[in-house]
Enzyme design. Structure first.
Site, PDB file in Angstrom:
ATOM      1  N   TYR A 156       0.716  -1.251   0.005  1.00  0.00           N
ATOM      2  CA  TYR A 156      -0.019   0.018  -0.047  1.00  0.00           C
ATOM      3  C   TYR A 156       0.936   1.371  -0.021  1.00  0.00           C
ATOM      4  CZ  TYR A 156      -4.704  -2.072   0.555  1.00  0.00           C
ATOM      5  OH  TYR A 156      -5.913  -2.513   0.313  1.00  0.00           O
ATOM      6  N   LYS A 171       3.072 -15.355   1.919  1.00  0.00           N
ATOM      7  CA  LYS A 171       3.404 -16.218   0.456  1.00  0.00           C
ATOM      8  C   LYS A 171       4.793 -16.355   0.594  1.00  0.00           C
ATOM      9  CE  LYS A 171       1.273 -16.901  -2.994  1.00  0.00           C
ATOM     10  NZ  LYS A 171       1.037 -18.442  -3.537  1.00  0.00           N
ATOM     11  N   ASP A 230      -3.132 -17.931  -0.160  1.00  0.00           N
ATOM     12  CA  ASP A 230      -3.964 -18.663  -1.067  1.00  0.00           C
ATOM     13  C   ASP A 230      -4.700 -19.609  -0.188  1.00  0.00           C
ATOM     14  OD1 ASP A 230      -1.569 -19.915  -0.880  1.00  0.00           O
ATOM     15  OD2 ASP A 230      -1.532 -20.260  -3.219  1.00  0.00           O
ATOM     16  N   ASP A 262      -6.913  -7.123   3.496  1.00  0.00           N
ATOM     17  CA  ASP A 262      -7.913  -6.450   2.848  1.00  0.00           C
ATOM     18  C   ASP A 262      -8.657  -7.579   2.096  1.00  0.00           C
ATOM     19  OD1 ASP A 262      -9.245  -4.249   1.889  1.00  0.00           O
ATOM     20  OD2 ASP A 262      -8.112  -4.556  -0.187  1.00  0.00           O
TER      21      ASP A 262
HETATM   22  C1  IPM Z   1     -10.735  -1.123   3.100  1.00  0.00           C
HETATM   23  C2  IPM Z   1     -10.721  -0.749   1.842  1.00  0.00           C
HETATM   24  C3  IPM Z   1      -9.634   0.288   1.615  1.00  0.00           C
HETATM   25  C4  IPM Z   1      -8.239  -0.399   1.717  1.00  0.00           C
HETATM   26  C5  IPM Z   1      -9.444   1.247   0.345  1.00  0.00           C
HETATM   27  C6  IPM Z   1     -10.800   2.035   0.458  1.00  0.00           C
HETATM   28  C7  IPM Z   1      -8.336   2.070   0.263  1.00  0.00           C
HETATM   29  O1  IPM Z   1     -10.912  -1.533   0.980  1.00  0.00           O
HETATM   30  O2  IPM Z   1     -10.618  -0.417   4.258  1.00  0.00           O
HETATM   31  O3  IPM Z   1     -10.894  -2.415   3.457  1.00  0.00           O
HETATM   32  O4  IPM Z   1      -7.860  -1.206   0.658  1.00  0.00           O
HETATM   33  O5  IPM Z   1      -7.706  -0.809   2.706  1.00  0.00           O
HETATM   34 MN    MN Z   2     -11.089  -3.694   1.366  1.00  0.00          MN
END
Ligand code: IPM
Ligand code: MN
Ligand code: NAD
Length: 370
Positions: free
Chosen positions: A142, A193, A226, A250
């Site tokens: 990220y 992974k 996975d 996520d």
């Molecule tokens: C989450 C969302 C966010 C992420 C996005 C909106 C940036 O999907 O909080 O799960 O990917 O962390």
């Molecule tokens: Mn999300």
């Protein structure tokens, strides 16, 4: 009783609709003297872009920094699809997480008994489910640099995202997971992974060493990400605490949401370092779901994920576990009565609107605190 500063960021799409229900409950708690909230509102995401030209203003960042807890509903939507990458709605949320150093994202997935039939899985697989995904939130792909798209000049472009983790980042999120497990069923499943990624090799090594050194009493297992995705839909009740990186966390938490019946059910807490004086962490509470553009403006969004996020705030920021339990039980009681928003209705003839669901939960809470 201290007065707590709540900084409320409704955001976009269904965000303001579900946040309105939380504000009703926060106002009730303050009126009853159960906790004293001073509520401030700000803008984040597309709604901030429309006013300030950025996904969150400096003034609102300062308010977030000064708050005892931030509540955020959701950001994003097709209206802002063509906005510059740096200014897109999601950038506001990511900046909050990064600047407040909210590295630990707790995403509990609990299947309320009354909702076991709303899950896409068979009742016996999800009935009684109670797992916690601990997602690393300020590192990994990220935020890793470089993060670029370069024109190669031959009609080709190259996109680069960088997955990067340092030992300390893995260690501190691991510690959160092991400590949580000790208060639950004492089991941690760590996921990476390592068969293809160097960051996975380090993740596995650091979690294993931390386990040996500080948490030998907790059961630890490793699952490749996975395979873990597969196990989550095969036999989800094998899990207690799952600890994983930002991207896998996520994806896996969206998968876990369907075990509970709907994405509209999953709350989360994003926590940072504890204040040396008060012991309270920097904190932001947000549902796992997004702005749900497909149902925005219709008044049918499920407010439960947002309301449970307030319950998490009571628990983790204000040390009001009792009150959090009451709020959680109020949600459960409403579901037991068969009251449903459309996403969890499973074909039921009558459903509640967002505000009717909020009112029903508030009514149960009113009864429980009398
Ligand atoms: C989450 C969302 C966010 C992420 C996005 C909106 C940036 O999907 O909080 O799960 O990917 O962390
Ligand atoms: Mn999300
Ligand atoms: P989404 O979570 O908004 O919606 C996915 C599906 O779940 C949709 O069908 C939606 O109607 C349903 N849903 C979500 N929340 C619901 C609720 N409370 N009640 C009933 N149904 C609900 O995901 P998406 O459509 O992929 O993303 C839409 C936008 O939201 C994107 O811009 C994305 O970046 C953003 N997003 C923001 C957050 C956040 O602010 N924390 C989280 C995820 C996605």
């Amino acid at each position: 009783m201290p007065t707590y500063k709540l900084f409320v960021l409704p955001g976009d799409g269904i965000g303001p609709e579900v946040m309105a229900e939380v504000e009703k409950i926060a106002a009730f708690l303050t009126r009853e003297g159960l906790v004293k909230f001073e509520v401030e509102r700000g803008l984040v995401g597309g709604s901030a872009y429309d006013v300030h030209g950025v996904a969150i203003s400096e003034a609102d960042m300062a308010r977030a920094q000064a708050a005892d807890a931030v509540l955020l509903a959701a950001v994003g939507g097709p209206k802002w699809d063509h906005v510059d990458y740096e200014l897109r709605p999601e950038a506001g949320l990511l900046r909050l997480r990064k600047d407040l150093q909210l590295y630990a994202n707790l995403r509990p997935a609990i299947c309320y008994p009354a909702l076991a039939d709303a899950s896409s899985l068979k009742r016996e697989l999800v009935d009684g489910l109670d797992l916690m995904i601990v997602r690393e939130l300020t590192g990994g792909v990220y935020f890793g640099e470089p993060k670029t798209i370069t024109d190669l000049g031959n009609g080709q472009k190259r996109a680069i995202d960088t997955q990067v983790y340092d030992t300390y980042e893995i260690e501190r999120i691991g510690r959160i997971a092991f400590e949580l497990a000790r208060k639950r069923r004492n089991k941690v499943t760590s996921s990476d992974k390592r068969n293809v990624m160097k960051s996975g090799v380090l993740w596995h090594e650091v979690i294993s060493a931390l386990h040996l050194r500080e948490f030998p009493d907790v059961e630890l297992e490793h699952q490749l990400a996975d395979a873990l995705g597969m196990q989550l839909v095969r036999r989800p009740k094998q899990f207690d605490v799952i600890v994983t990186d930002n991207l896998f966390g996520d994806m896996l938490s969206d998968v876990a949401s369907m075990l509970t019946g709907s994405l509209g059910m999953l709350p989360s807490a994003s926590l940072g370092e504890k204040n040396a004086v008060t012991g309270a962490p920097k904190a932001l509470y947000e549902p796992v779901h997004g702005s749900a553009p497909d149902i925005a403006g219709k008044g049918i969004a499920n407010p439960i994920a947002m309301i449970s996020s307030l319950a998490m705030a009571l628990r983790y920021s204000f040390n009001l576990g009792d009150l959090a339990d009451r709020l959680d039980r109020s949600i459960s009681a409403v579901l037991d009565k068969g009251l449903r928003t459309p996403d969890i209705a499973g074909g039921a003839a009558t459903t509640l609107s967002t505000s009717e669901m909020g009112d029903a939960i508030l009514e149960e809470l009113r009864i429980s605190v009398r």
